[in-house]
Motif scaffolding. Sequence first.
Motif, PDB file in Angstrom:
ATOM      1  N   ARG B 334       4.154   0.428  10.107  1.00 54.68           N
ATOM      2  CA  ARG B 334       3.380  -0.644   9.465  1.00 54.68           C
ATOM      3  C   ARG B 334       4.250  -1.567   8.620  1.00 54.68           C
ATOM      4  N   HIS B 335       5.346  -1.029   8.092  1.00 57.37           N
ATOM      5  CA  HIS B 335       6.234  -1.875   7.280  1.00 57.37           C
ATOM      6  C   HIS B 335       6.943  -2.894   8.175  1.00 57.37           C
ATOM      7  N   ARG B 338       4.384  -5.564   9.158  1.00 62.72           N
ATOM      8  CA  ARG B 338       4.160  -6.560   8.095  1.00 62.72           C
ATOM      9  C   ARG B 338       5.326  -7.525   7.987  1.00 62.72           C
ATOM     10  N   ASP B 350      -1.884   3.276  12.300  1.00 67.21           N
ATOM     11  CA  ASP B 350      -3.074   3.873  11.693  1.00 67.21           C
ATOM     12  C   ASP B 350      -3.364   5.286  12.198  1.00 67.21           C
TER      13      ASP B 350
END
Lengths: 114, 403
Positions: B334-335, B338, B350
Amino acid sequence: MEKQSLDECLYQIDRNDNVCVALADLPAGVIRVNGTARLQQLDVKAELTKGHKVANQFIAETQAIIKYGVVVAIATTDIEAGEWVHLHNCKSAYDERSASLDLHSGAPTDISYS
Amino acid sequence: MNTNIEWQGYARKNGRKGIRNKILVMYTVECASFVAKEVGIHFRNTNIDVDVVGFTGCTDNQYALNMLLALIRHPNVGAVLVIGLGCEYLQADKLAAIAKEEEKPAQSLLIQNSGGTITSIAEAKEMVTILHEQLRNKTVRVTMSVDELVIGAECGGSDYTSGLAGNVVVGSVFDYIVEQGGTAIFEEIVEAIGLKDMLVSRGKTKQVGEQLLTTYNKMLDYCKSVRQYSVSPGNFAGGLTTIEEKSMGAFVKSGSKPIAGVLKVAQSAPEQGLWLLDSVPDPTYMSFGYTNPNDSEGLMDLVCSGAHVLLFVTGRGTVVGSAVSPVIKVTGNRHTYRRMSDDIDFCASDMLTGEATLAELTSALFQMIISTCQGEQTKAELLHHKEYYIPYKYQSAGTNCEG
Protein backbone atom coordinates in the motif's frame (compact mmCIF):
# COMPACT_ATOMS: atom_id res chain seq x y z
CA MET A 1 -3.41 6.65 10.37
CA GLU A 2 -5.78 3.76 11.08
CA LYS A 3 -4.63 2.03 7.88
CA GLN A 4 -0.99 2.51 8.84
CA SER A 5 -1.42 0.65 12.11
CA LEU A 6 -3.29 -2.23 10.45
CA ASP A 7 -0.12 -3.54 8.85
CA GLU A 8 1.88 -3.48 12.08
CA CYS A 9 1.58 -7.24 12.31
CA LEU A 10 2.94 -10.53 11.04
CA TYR A 11 1.43 -12.52 8.17
CA GLN A 12 1.48 -16.30 7.72
CA ILE A 13 0.50 -17.41 4.22
CA ASP A 14 0.23 -21.19 4.67
CA ARG A 15 -0.98 -23.09 7.72
CA ASN A 16 2.05 -25.40 7.70
CA ASP A 17 4.65 -22.61 7.59
CA ASN A 18 7.21 -22.37 10.38
CA VAL A 19 7.89 -18.70 9.58
CA CYS A 20 5.78 -15.52 9.45
CA VAL A 21 6.55 -12.27 7.61
CA ALA A 22 6.63 -8.78 9.16
CA LEU A 23 4.27 -6.45 7.22
CA ALA A 24 5.92 -3.38 8.81
CA ASP A 25 9.01 -2.58 10.87
CA LEU A 26 8.11 -4.16 14.21
CA PRO A 27 9.38 -3.79 17.78
CA ALA A 28 10.26 -6.76 19.99
CA GLY A 29 7.35 -8.15 21.97
CA VAL A 30 4.01 -9.84 21.40
CA ILE A 31 2.77 -9.24 17.83
CA ARG A 32 -0.55 -10.15 16.15
CA VAL A 33 -0.41 -12.71 13.29
CA ASN A 34 -2.73 -12.32 10.23
CA GLY A 35 -3.41 -14.85 7.47
CA THR A 36 -3.78 -18.58 8.02
CA ALA A 37 -1.83 -18.92 11.24
CA ARG A 38 -2.25 -21.51 13.96
CA LEU A 39 -1.07 -19.00 16.56
CA GLN A 40 -2.85 -15.65 16.64
CA GLN A 41 0.17 -13.94 18.18
CA LEU A 42 3.89 -14.46 18.50
CA ASP A 43 6.53 -13.23 20.97
CA VAL A 44 9.15 -11.64 18.72
CA LYS A 45 12.60 -11.61 20.37
CA ALA A 46 14.15 -8.55 18.70
CA GLU A 47 12.96 -5.80 16.40
CA LEU A 48 12.18 -6.94 12.86
CA THR A 49 12.49 -5.14 9.51
CA LYS A 50 9.41 -5.27 7.25
CA GLY A 51 9.46 -8.14 4.80
CA HIS A 52 11.70 -10.25 7.01
CA LYS A 53 10.80 -13.61 8.48
CA VAL A 54 10.50 -14.79 12.05
CA ALA A 55 10.30 -18.42 13.26
CA ASN A 56 6.93 -19.28 14.77
CA GLN A 57 8.35 -22.43 16.40
CA PHE A 58 11.71 -24.00 17.25
CA ILE A 59 13.54 -25.08 14.07
CA ALA A 60 16.52 -27.42 14.56
CA GLU A 61 19.73 -27.21 12.53
CA THR A 62 19.34 -28.99 9.11
CA GLN A 63 15.55 -28.76 9.31
CA ALA A 64 13.57 -27.10 6.51
CA ILE A 65 12.32 -23.53 6.61
CA ILE A 66 8.73 -23.75 5.34
CA LYS A 67 6.95 -20.81 3.69
CA TYR A 68 4.01 -21.02 1.24
CA GLY A 69 3.83 -24.64 2.49
CA VAL A 70 7.08 -25.52 0.67
CA VAL A 71 10.76 -25.77 1.59
CA VAL A 72 12.42 -22.41 0.92
CA ALA A 73 15.68 -22.90 2.88
CA ILE A 74 17.59 -25.19 5.26
CA ALA A 75 18.46 -24.12 8.82
CA THR A 76 22.23 -23.90 9.36
CA THR A 77 21.84 -23.63 13.15
CA ASP A 78 19.11 -24.11 15.74
CA ILE A 79 16.52 -21.31 15.51
CA GLU A 80 14.30 -20.40 18.49
CA ALA A 81 10.64 -19.41 18.15
CA GLY A 82 10.46 -15.63 17.77
CA GLU A 83 13.93 -15.39 16.21
CA TRP A 84 14.71 -13.58 12.93
CA VAL A 85 15.25 -16.07 10.06
CA HIS A 86 17.65 -14.95 7.33
CA LEU A 87 21.08 -15.54 5.77
CA HIS A 88 22.78 -15.92 9.19
CA ASN A 89 20.84 -19.02 10.21
CA CYS A 90 19.64 -20.70 7.00
CA LYS A 91 20.73 -21.23 3.38
CA SER A 92 19.54 -22.05 -0.12
CA ALA A 93 19.83 -25.61 -1.40
CA TYR A 94 20.75 -24.19 -4.82
CA ASP A 95 22.42 -20.79 -4.77
CA GLU A 96 25.71 -21.04 -2.85
CA ARG A 97 26.68 -17.42 -3.42
CA SER A 98 23.78 -15.99 -1.43
CA ALA A 99 25.19 -17.35 1.86
CA SER A 100 28.11 -14.91 1.53
CA LEU A 101 26.02 -11.77 1.04
CA ASP A 102 26.00 -9.04 3.68
CA LEU A 103 23.32 -9.95 6.22
CA HIS A 104 21.70 -6.51 6.34
CA SER A 105 22.28 -4.89 2.93
CA GLY A 106 22.33 -8.05 0.78
CA ALA A 107 25.42 -6.64 -0.96
CA PRO A 108 27.98 -9.13 -2.31
CA THR A 109 31.19 -9.59 -0.26
CA ASP A 110 33.02 -11.97 -2.63
CA ILE A 111 33.91 -9.57 -5.45
CA SER A 112 36.68 -6.97 -5.65
CA TYR A 113 35.94 -3.28 -6.27
CA SER A 114 39.62 -2.24 -6.02
CA MET B 1 -19.21 -12.54 -10.54
CA ASN B 2 -21.13 -11.94 -13.75
CA THR B 3 -20.08 -14.75 -16.07
CA ASN B 4 -21.82 -13.56 -19.25
CA ILE B 5 -19.55 -10.63 -19.96
CA GLU B 6 -19.14 -9.52 -23.56
CA TRP B 7 -17.55 -6.57 -25.28
CA GLN B 8 -16.88 -5.37 -28.83
CA GLY B 9 -13.57 -6.62 -30.19
CA TYR B 10 -11.85 -6.22 -33.56
CA ALA B 11 -12.17 -9.14 -36.02
CA ARG B 12 -8.97 -10.43 -37.68
CA LYS B 13 -8.58 -12.70 -40.69
CA ASN B 14 -6.93 -15.49 -38.68
CA GLY B 15 -10.04 -15.79 -36.50
CA ARG B 16 -8.59 -14.11 -33.46
CA LYS B 17 -10.10 -10.92 -32.05
CA GLY B 18 -8.31 -7.85 -30.73
CA ILE B 19 -9.13 -5.42 -27.92
CA ARG B 20 -7.23 -2.56 -29.57
CA ASN B 21 -6.91 -1.50 -33.22
CA LYS B 22 -3.37 -0.20 -33.37
CA ILE B 23 -1.13 0.89 -36.18
CA LEU B 24 2.22 -0.73 -35.47
CA VAL B 25 5.29 1.18 -36.68
CA MET B 26 8.17 -1.32 -36.78
CA TYR B 27 11.83 -0.56 -37.42
CA THR B 28 14.25 -3.22 -38.61
CA VAL B 29 17.58 -1.88 -37.29
CA GLU B 30 18.75 0.69 -34.73
CA CYS B 31 19.69 3.05 -37.58
CA ALA B 32 15.98 3.33 -38.49
CA SER B 33 14.75 3.76 -34.92
CA PHE B 34 14.90 7.56 -34.78
CA VAL B 35 12.59 8.01 -37.77
CA ALA B 36 10.16 5.40 -36.38
CA LYS B 37 10.10 6.96 -32.91
CA GLU B 38 9.54 10.47 -34.33
CA VAL B 39 6.50 9.14 -36.19
CA GLY B 40 5.19 7.56 -33.00
CA ILE B 41 5.61 10.79 -31.02
CA HIS B 42 3.84 12.78 -33.75
CA PHE B 43 0.64 10.75 -33.33
CA ARG B 44 0.59 10.95 -29.52
CA ASN B 45 -2.60 12.53 -28.21
CA THR B 46 -4.33 12.14 -31.59
CA ASN B 47 -7.20 9.80 -32.40
CA ILE B 48 -4.75 7.50 -34.21
CA ASP B 49 -3.41 4.73 -31.95
CA VAL B 50 0.22 4.22 -32.99
CA ASP B 51 2.74 1.97 -31.18
CA VAL B 52 6.42 1.68 -32.10
CA VAL B 53 8.52 -1.50 -31.82
CA GLY B 54 11.75 -2.57 -33.43
CA PHE B 55 14.87 -4.68 -33.49
CA THR B 56 18.23 -3.00 -33.00
CA GLY B 57 20.64 -5.46 -34.60
CA CYS B 58 21.86 -5.24 -38.19
CA THR B 59 22.40 -9.00 -38.44
CA ASP B 60 19.10 -10.79 -38.15
CA ASN B 61 18.22 -13.64 -35.79
CA GLN B 62 15.40 -16.17 -36.15
CA TYR B 63 14.22 -15.74 -32.55
CA ALA B 64 13.90 -11.96 -32.93
CA LEU B 65 12.28 -12.27 -36.36
CA ASN B 66 9.72 -14.71 -34.93
CA MET B 67 8.83 -12.09 -32.34
CA LEU B 68 8.37 -9.40 -35.02
CA LEU B 69 6.13 -11.76 -37.02
CA ALA B 70 4.09 -12.54 -33.90
CA LEU B 71 3.62 -8.80 -33.29
CA ILE B 72 2.48 -8.23 -36.88
CA ARG B 73 -0.03 -11.08 -36.48
CA HIS B 74 -1.13 -9.96 -32.99
CA PRO B 75 -4.89 -9.36 -32.81
CA ASN B 76 -4.46 -5.92 -31.15
CA VAL B 77 -2.63 -4.76 -34.31
CA GLY B 78 -4.79 -3.53 -37.18
CA ALA B 79 -2.19 -2.12 -39.58
CA VAL B 80 1.58 -2.11 -39.97
CA LEU B 81 4.23 0.31 -41.24
CA VAL B 82 7.77 -1.10 -41.48
CA ILE B 83 10.68 1.33 -41.59
CA GLY B 84 14.16 0.16 -42.57
CA LEU B 85 17.40 1.94 -43.30
CA GLY B 86 18.02 -0.15 -46.42
CA CYS B 87 21.21 -2.17 -45.91
CA GLU B 88 20.34 -4.36 -42.87
CA TYR B 89 19.48 -8.06 -42.95
CA LEU B 90 15.81 -7.76 -41.94
CA GLN B 91 13.68 -7.06 -45.01
CA ALA B 92 11.03 -4.38 -44.48
CA ASP B 93 8.99 -5.31 -47.58
CA LYS B 94 8.79 -8.97 -46.53
CA LEU B 95 7.48 -7.96 -43.10
CA ALA B 96 4.86 -5.72 -44.73
CA ALA B 97 3.89 -8.61 -47.02
CA ILE B 98 3.21 -10.82 -43.97
CA ALA B 99 0.85 -8.15 -42.64
CA LYS B 100 -0.96 -8.04 -45.99
CA GLU B 101 -1.36 -11.83 -45.91
CA GLU B 102 -3.18 -11.27 -42.62
CA GLU B 103 -5.36 -8.74 -44.51
CA LYS B 104 -3.93 -5.92 -42.43
CA PRO B 105 -3.25 -2.65 -44.29
CA ALA B 106 0.53 -2.35 -44.54
CA GLN B 107 3.31 -0.20 -45.98
CA SER B 108 7.08 -0.19 -45.86
CA LEU B 109 9.74 2.38 -46.56
CA LEU B 110 13.53 2.44 -46.65
CA ILE B 111 15.18 5.61 -45.40
CA GLN B 112 18.00 5.38 -47.96
CA ASN B 113 15.42 5.36 -50.79
CA SER B 114 13.19 8.03 -49.28
CA GLY B 115 15.97 10.59 -49.07
CA GLY B 116 16.91 10.81 -45.40
CA THR B 117 15.42 11.76 -42.07
CA ILE B 118 13.11 14.66 -42.95
CA THR B 119 11.55 13.17 -46.06
CA SER B 120 11.24 9.72 -44.45
CA ILE B 121 9.41 11.11 -41.41
CA ALA B 122 7.07 13.09 -43.67
CA GLU B 123 6.42 10.07 -45.90
CA ALA B 124 5.87 7.79 -42.89
CA LYS B 125 3.38 10.21 -41.31
CA GLU B 126 1.43 10.28 -44.53
CA MET B 127 1.48 6.48 -44.71
CA VAL B 128 0.15 6.25 -41.14
CA THR B 129 -2.69 8.62 -42.03
CA ILE B 130 -3.60 6.48 -45.06
CA LEU B 131 -3.37 3.26 -42.99
CA HIS B 132 -5.66 4.83 -40.42
CA GLU B 133 -8.20 5.70 -43.11
CA GLN B 134 -8.07 2.12 -44.43
CA LEU B 135 -8.50 0.74 -40.90
CA ARG B 136 -11.50 2.99 -40.28
CA ASN B 137 -13.17 1.75 -43.44
CA LYS B 138 -12.47 -1.95 -43.17
CA THR B 139 -12.25 -2.99 -39.52
CA VAL B 140 -15.15 -5.18 -38.42
CA ARG B 141 -16.29 -5.04 -34.80
CA VAL B 142 -17.43 -8.32 -33.28
CA THR B 143 -18.65 -9.53 -29.93
CA MET B 144 -15.84 -10.92 -27.80
CA SER B 145 -15.96 -12.80 -24.50
CA VAL B 146 -13.68 -14.21 -21.82
CA ASP B 147 -13.23 -17.56 -23.60
CA GLU B 148 -11.48 -15.66 -26.43
CA LEU B 149 -9.30 -13.66 -24.07
CA VAL B 150 -5.59 -14.36 -23.60
CA ILE B 151 -4.03 -12.88 -20.49
CA GLY B 152 -0.37 -12.84 -19.44
CA ALA B 153 1.30 -12.16 -16.12
CA GLU B 154 4.74 -11.48 -14.79
CA CYS B 155 6.32 -9.69 -11.87
CA GLY B 156 9.17 -7.24 -11.43
CA GLY B 157 10.56 -5.05 -8.68
CA SER B 158 9.24 -7.66 -6.25
CA ASP B 159 9.17 -7.26 -2.50
CA TYR B 160 7.78 -9.20 0.45
CA THR B 161 4.20 -8.32 -0.54
CA SER B 162 4.44 -9.79 -4.07
CA GLY B 163 4.28 -13.41 -2.95
CA LEU B 164 1.84 -12.72 -0.12
CA ALA B 165 -0.71 -10.55 -1.97
CA GLY B 166 -0.01 -9.26 -5.52
CA ASN B 167 0.81 -12.59 -7.12
CA VAL B 168 -1.81 -14.36 -5.01
CA VAL B 169 -4.60 -12.16 -6.45
CA VAL B 170 -3.23 -12.61 -9.98
CA GLY B 171 -3.15 -16.40 -9.47
CA SER B 172 -6.74 -16.29 -8.33
CA VAL B 173 -7.75 -14.22 -11.41
CA PHE B 174 -5.89 -16.75 -13.59
CA ASP B 175 -7.95 -19.55 -12.02
CA TYR B 176 -11.16 -17.64 -12.69
CA ILE B 177 -10.30 -16.85 -16.32
CA VAL B 178 -9.33 -20.48 -17.00
CA GLU B 179 -12.62 -21.62 -15.40
CA GLN B 180 -14.45 -19.29 -17.80
CA GLY B 181 -12.74 -20.98 -20.77
CA GLY B 182 -10.11 -18.28 -21.28
CA THR B 183 -6.35 -18.58 -21.73
CA ALA B 184 -3.73 -17.52 -19.19
CA ILE B 185 0.04 -17.52 -19.71
CA PHE B 186 2.77 -17.18 -17.08
CA GLU B 187 6.51 -17.24 -17.53
CA GLU B 188 9.63 -16.62 -15.47
CA ILE B 189 10.52 -20.30 -15.28
CA VAL B 190 13.94 -19.09 -14.03
CA GLU B 191 12.04 -18.24 -10.88
CA ALA B 192 10.91 -21.84 -10.36
CA ILE B 193 14.19 -23.04 -8.86
CA GLY B 194 13.47 -25.50 -6.06
CA LEU B 195 9.90 -26.12 -7.24
CA LYS B 196 10.55 -29.03 -9.61
CA ASP B 197 8.15 -31.55 -8.07
CA MET B 198 5.39 -29.00 -7.67
CA LEU B 199 5.81 -27.79 -11.27
CA VAL B 200 5.83 -31.28 -12.75
CA SER B 201 2.77 -32.32 -10.72
CA ARG B 202 0.81 -29.40 -12.23
CA GLY B 203 0.97 -30.90 -15.75
CA LYS B 204 -2.47 -31.64 -17.19
CA THR B 205 -1.23 -34.97 -18.55
CA LYS B 206 1.83 -37.15 -17.97
CA GLN B 207 3.29 -35.87 -21.25
CA VAL B 208 2.91 -32.26 -20.15
CA GLY B 209 4.58 -33.22 -16.85
CA GLU B 210 7.54 -34.50 -18.88
CA GLN B 211 7.61 -31.25 -20.91
CA LEU B 212 7.62 -29.29 -17.67
CA LEU B 213 10.48 -31.41 -16.31
CA THR B 214 12.51 -30.87 -19.51
CA THR B 215 11.86 -27.13 -19.29
CA TYR B 216 12.84 -27.09 -15.60
CA ASN B 217 16.07 -29.02 -16.18
CA LYS B 218 17.04 -26.81 -19.12
CA MET B 219 16.48 -23.74 -16.95
CA LEU B 220 18.55 -25.15 -14.08
CA ASP B 221 21.45 -26.06 -16.41
CA TYR B 222 21.26 -22.59 -17.90
CA CYS B 223 21.29 -20.83 -14.50
CA LYS B 224 24.20 -22.98 -13.34
CA SER B 225 26.20 -22.42 -16.53
CA VAL B 226 25.86 -18.63 -16.43
CA ARG B 227 26.03 -18.66 -12.60
CA GLN B 228 23.09 -16.32 -12.47
CA TYR B 229 19.98 -16.77 -10.41
CA SER B 230 17.11 -14.36 -10.68
CA VAL B 231 17.61 -12.88 -7.23
CA SER B 232 19.37 -9.65 -6.36
CA PRO B 233 20.89 -7.80 -3.36
CA GLY B 234 17.70 -5.72 -3.06
CA ASN B 235 15.65 -8.91 -2.70
CA PHE B 236 17.84 -10.12 0.19
CA ALA B 237 17.80 -6.73 1.92
CA GLY B 238 14.01 -6.83 1.59
CA GLY B 239 13.79 -10.06 3.59
CA LEU B 240 14.00 -12.81 0.96
CA THR B 241 16.64 -15.32 2.04
CA THR B 242 16.88 -17.76 -0.89
CA ILE B 243 16.04 -18.16 -4.58
CA GLU B 244 13.60 -20.92 -3.54
CA GLU B 245 11.66 -18.43 -1.42
CA LYS B 246 11.55 -15.92 -4.26
CA SER B 247 10.57 -18.72 -6.67
CA MET B 248 7.50 -19.68 -4.70
CA GLY B 249 6.45 -16.05 -4.32
CA ALA B 250 6.58 -15.70 -8.10
CA PHE B 251 5.05 -19.10 -8.89
CA VAL B 252 1.82 -18.40 -6.98
CA LYS B 253 0.76 -16.08 -9.81
CA SER B 254 0.16 -19.18 -11.95
CA GLY B 255 -2.85 -19.98 -9.75
CA SER B 256 -3.83 -23.58 -9.13
CA LYS B 257 -5.14 -24.95 -12.45
CA PRO B 258 -3.43 -27.77 -14.36
CA ILE B 259 -0.83 -26.56 -16.89
CA ALA B 260 -1.94 -27.36 -20.45
CA GLY B 261 1.57 -27.21 -21.94
CA VAL B 262 4.77 -25.26 -22.56
CA LEU B 263 5.00 -22.50 -25.18
CA LYS B 264 8.22 -21.25 -26.69
CA VAL B 265 8.67 -17.56 -27.46
CA ALA B 266 6.43 -16.27 -30.29
CA GLN B 267 4.15 -19.33 -30.10
CA SER B 268 0.45 -18.82 -29.37
CA ALA B 269 -1.45 -21.23 -27.17
CA PRO B 270 -3.02 -23.90 -29.44
CA GLU B 271 -6.00 -24.19 -27.11
CA GLN B 272 -7.50 -22.51 -24.06
CA GLY B 273 -6.22 -23.09 -20.54
CA LEU B 274 -3.15 -22.28 -18.46
CA TRP B 275 0.21 -22.27 -20.26
CA LEU B 276 3.83 -21.87 -19.22
CA LEU B 277 5.90 -19.68 -21.55
CA ASP B 278 9.54 -20.82 -21.71
CA SER B 279 11.81 -17.91 -22.63
CA VAL B 280 15.04 -19.59 -21.50
CA PRO B 281 17.56 -19.98 -24.35
CA ASP B 282 18.07 -23.49 -25.67
CA PRO B 283 21.64 -24.80 -25.44
CA THR B 284 23.88 -23.34 -28.14
CA TYR B 285 27.53 -22.39 -28.58
CA MET B 286 26.61 -18.76 -27.77
CA SER B 287 24.70 -19.47 -24.57
CA PHE B 288 26.79 -17.32 -22.24
CA GLY B 289 25.54 -13.78 -22.46
CA TYR B 290 22.04 -14.76 -23.46
CA THR B 291 20.08 -13.74 -20.40
CA ASN B 292 16.63 -12.50 -19.56
CA PRO B 293 17.67 -8.88 -19.59
CA ASN B 294 14.74 -6.91 -18.16
CA ASP B 295 11.02 -6.82 -17.41
CA SER B 296 10.09 -5.34 -20.79
CA GLU B 297 11.51 -8.42 -22.51
CA GLY B 298 9.28 -10.63 -20.38
CA LEU B 299 6.20 -8.54 -21.16
CA MET B 300 7.04 -8.62 -24.87
CA ASP B 301 7.36 -12.44 -24.73
CA LEU B 302 3.81 -12.62 -23.36
CA VAL B 303 2.55 -10.22 -26.05
CA CYS B 304 4.21 -12.40 -28.71
CA SER B 305 2.21 -15.39 -27.41
CA GLY B 306 -0.94 -13.44 -28.19
CA ALA B 307 -1.73 -11.95 -24.77
CA HIS B 308 -4.35 -9.20 -25.13
CA VAL B 309 -3.79 -7.78 -21.63
CA LEU B 310 -0.84 -8.09 -19.27
CA LEU B 311 -0.87 -8.15 -15.46
CA PHE B 312 2.40 -6.86 -14.03
CA VAL B 313 2.89 -7.38 -10.30
CA THR B 314 5.32 -5.16 -8.44
CA GLY B 315 6.17 -4.58 -4.80
CA ARG B 316 8.86 -1.90 -4.85
CA GLY B 317 7.13 -0.17 -7.76
CA THR B 318 7.61 -0.02 -11.51
CA VAL B 319 6.51 2.35 -14.25
CA VAL B 320 6.76 0.33 -17.47
CA GLY B 321 3.96 -0.49 -19.86
CA SER B 322 4.09 -2.32 -23.16
CA ALA B 323 3.61 -1.79 -26.85
CA VAL B 324 0.68 -3.68 -28.45
CA SER B 325 -1.06 -4.90 -25.25
CA PRO B 326 -2.26 -2.82 -22.28
CA VAL B 327 -0.49 -3.45 -18.96
CA ILE B 328 -2.39 -3.42 -15.66
CA LYS B 329 0.06 -2.87 -12.81
CA VAL B 330 -0.75 -4.56 -9.51
CA THR B 331 0.96 -4.13 -6.15
CA GLY B 332 0.47 -5.75 -2.76
CA ASN B 333 2.27 -2.88 -1.04
CA ARG B 334 0.00 0.00 0.00
CA HIS B 335 2.91 2.37 0.58
CA THR B 336 4.17 1.77 -2.96
CA TYR B 337 0.64 2.27 -4.29
CA ARG B 338 0.26 5.59 -2.49
CA ARG B 339 3.68 6.78 -3.61
CA MET B 340 3.21 5.74 -7.26
CA SER B 341 -0.54 5.97 -7.78
CA ASP B 342 -0.06 7.71 -11.16
CA ASP B 343 1.54 4.52 -12.43
CA ILE B 344 -0.02 1.62 -10.54
CA ASP B 345 -3.57 0.51 -11.37
CA PHE B 346 -4.51 -1.92 -8.60
CA CYS B 347 -3.65 -2.39 -4.93
CA ALA B 348 -4.07 -5.83 -3.35
CA SER B 349 -2.74 -5.03 0.12
CA ASP B 350 -6.11 -5.12 1.85
CA MET B 351 -5.96 -8.91 2.00
CA LEU B 352 -2.87 -8.71 4.20
CA THR B 353 -4.51 -6.49 6.78
CA GLY B 354 -7.81 -8.35 6.64
CA GLU B 355 -9.72 -5.37 5.16
CA ALA B 356 -10.70 -7.33 2.03
CA THR B 357 -10.94 -10.98 1.10
CA LEU B 358 -9.10 -12.67 -1.73
CA ALA B 359 -12.46 -13.23 -3.46
CA GLU B 360 -13.30 -9.50 -3.33
CA LEU B 361 -9.93 -8.50 -4.75
CA THR B 362 -10.13 -11.19 -7.44
CA SER B 363 -13.49 -9.85 -8.55
CA ALA B 364 -12.22 -6.25 -8.60
CA LEU B 365 -9.13 -7.11 -10.65
CA PHE B 366 -11.20 -9.18 -13.07
CA GLN B 367 -13.55 -6.20 -13.54
CA MET B 368 -10.54 -3.99 -14.29
CA ILE B 369 -9.40 -6.46 -16.97
CA ILE B 370 -12.86 -6.40 -18.55
CA SER B 371 -12.97 -2.58 -18.49
CA THR B 372 -9.58 -2.57 -20.24
CA CYS B 373 -10.95 -4.94 -22.89
CA GLN B 374 -13.89 -2.56 -23.30
CA GLY B 375 -11.46 0.23 -24.17
CA GLU B 376 -10.67 1.91 -20.88
CA GLN B 377 -7.04 3.03 -20.84
CA THR B 378 -4.65 1.66 -18.21
CA LYS B 379 -2.35 4.07 -16.39
CA ALA B 380 0.59 3.00 -18.55
CA GLU B 381 -1.45 3.72 -21.68
CA LEU B 382 -2.48 7.16 -20.38
CA LEU B 383 1.20 7.98 -19.77
CA HIS B 384 2.25 6.61 -23.21
CA HIS B 385 4.42 3.94 -21.54
CA LYS B 386 4.80 1.52 -24.45
CA GLU B 387 8.12 -0.19 -23.85
CA TYR B 388 9.34 -3.15 -25.89
CA TYR B 389 12.49 -5.24 -25.99
CA ILE B 390 13.38 -7.70 -28.72
CA PRO B 391 16.70 -9.45 -28.06
CA TYR B 392 19.09 -11.68 -29.91
CA LYS B 393 18.50 -15.12 -28.45
CA TYR B 394 18.38 -18.73 -29.54
CA GLN B 395 15.61 -21.30 -29.28
CA SER B 396 15.39 -24.34 -31.52
CA ALA B 397 12.88 -24.27 -34.36
CA GLY B 398 10.69 -27.09 -33.09
CA THR B 399 7.64 -26.96 -30.89
CA ASN B 400 8.01 -27.39 -27.16
CA CYS B 401 11.44 -27.51 -25.58
CA GLU B 402 12.96 -30.57 -27.20
CA GLY B 403 16.18 -28.52 -27.31
